[in-house]
Write an enzyme that holds these catalytic residues in place. Sequence first.
Site, mmCIF file in Angstrom:
data_model
loop_
_atom_site.group_PDB
_atom_site.id
_atom_site.type_symbol
_atom_site.label_atom_id
_atom_site.label_comp_id
_atom_site.label_asym_id
_atom_site.label_seq_id
_atom_site.Cartn_x
_atom_site.Cartn_y
_atom_site.Cartn_z
ATOM 1 N N ASP A 51 -0.490 4.105 6.806
ATOM 2 C CA ASP A 51 0.604 3.148 6.898
ATOM 3 C C ASP A 51 0.858 2.710 8.329
ATOM 4 O OD1 ASP A 51 1.028 3.251 4.159
ATOM 5 O OD2 ASP A 51 2.510 4.862 4.313
ATOM 6 N N TYR A 109 -4.042 16.118 6.805
ATOM 7 C CA TYR A 109 -3.071 15.402 7.631
ATOM 8 C C TYR A 109 -2.280 16.407 8.451
ATOM 9 C CZ TYR A 109 -3.721 10.956 5.148
ATOM 10 O OH TYR A 109 -4.243 9.795 4.636
#
Length: 269
Positions: A51, A109
Site C-alpha cells: 500500500d 513482513y
Amino acid sequence: MNIALILSYDGTAYHGWQIQKNGMSIQQAVTDAIQKLLGCKVSLSGVGRTDAGVHARQYVANFHADCTIPLDRLPLALNAQLAGDISISAAVQVPEHFDARFQCARKEYAYYVYASRLPDPFLAGRAYRHHYPLNVEWMQQAAGHFVGKHDFAAVRSMGTPVKSTVRTIFQCMVETCPAPGFTARHTDETSPLVRIRVCGDGFLYNMVRAIAGTLIYAGSGKISPEDISDILKSGQRSQAGPTLPACGLYLNRLWYPDTPELAPYRLET
C-alpha cells in the site's frame, strides 16, 4: 528472456506498488525505467501489492524482454533511471514460466514501533510512534496466539473480495532492536524500537497492520495475550486492535524454494 529483478524501496513518496491513475507507484517507476532503457514495452509482475507508504527491504518482480545489456550491469543501468528511494540490487534470468507472485511460497513482513512522547526525526516515515510505554513481554506472549492456520477476518480491512479469510501464519515474533538516531531523550532503556515480524503463506488486506495494532493493545494492557484466540474466533474486526499507519510496515523476506536461480541473492530457499 524472463528477467527477475531483486529490489528494495522506501515507499513514502509512492502510491503503493501497483500502477495507479492518481499518482506515481513503484511499479510505474520501475516499468518506466525498463522501457526507457530497453526501448520496448514490458509488463512488470510483482510479488504482491504494498500500500501507499509501505516499504520493502526485499521485493521481486519479473518481466519478459529481449535484453542485450548483460544482466550483471542491468541493475546499475536501471538505478541510473530511478530516484534514490528505489534500488535494484540484482537482475537474474529465470525460467520462462516463473512469475514473481505465484512462485513465492511465503512472505515475511516487519512492523516497527517505538514508544516515545517525543518524535524521532530519524524514524519519521519509517516507524510508528506510540505515545505510551509498551510491555514487550506481553506483546511476545500475544504474538504466539496468531501462529497457525486460522480465520483472520478479525484482523483485516475490507478491500478486494477474497474467497477465504483463512491463512497460515508460520511465525509471529516481537523483539527489540536498535535504530539509527534513536536517542536517550526520546525513550529509555525499557522502551527501545520494537519489531514485529509476521511470516505466512499469504495475507489479507491490512492484516499485518491490524495484527500489529492488536499487539499494541496487548502491550498497553488494553487486552490480555490470552484474548487473541477469542478475538480470532469472533471474526469481528471491532474486537481487535487498530490498523496502524503504513509508515512502519516493510516487506522483509521472501521464499522461492523452487527457483534456485534466486538463491544466491539471499532469498530464502
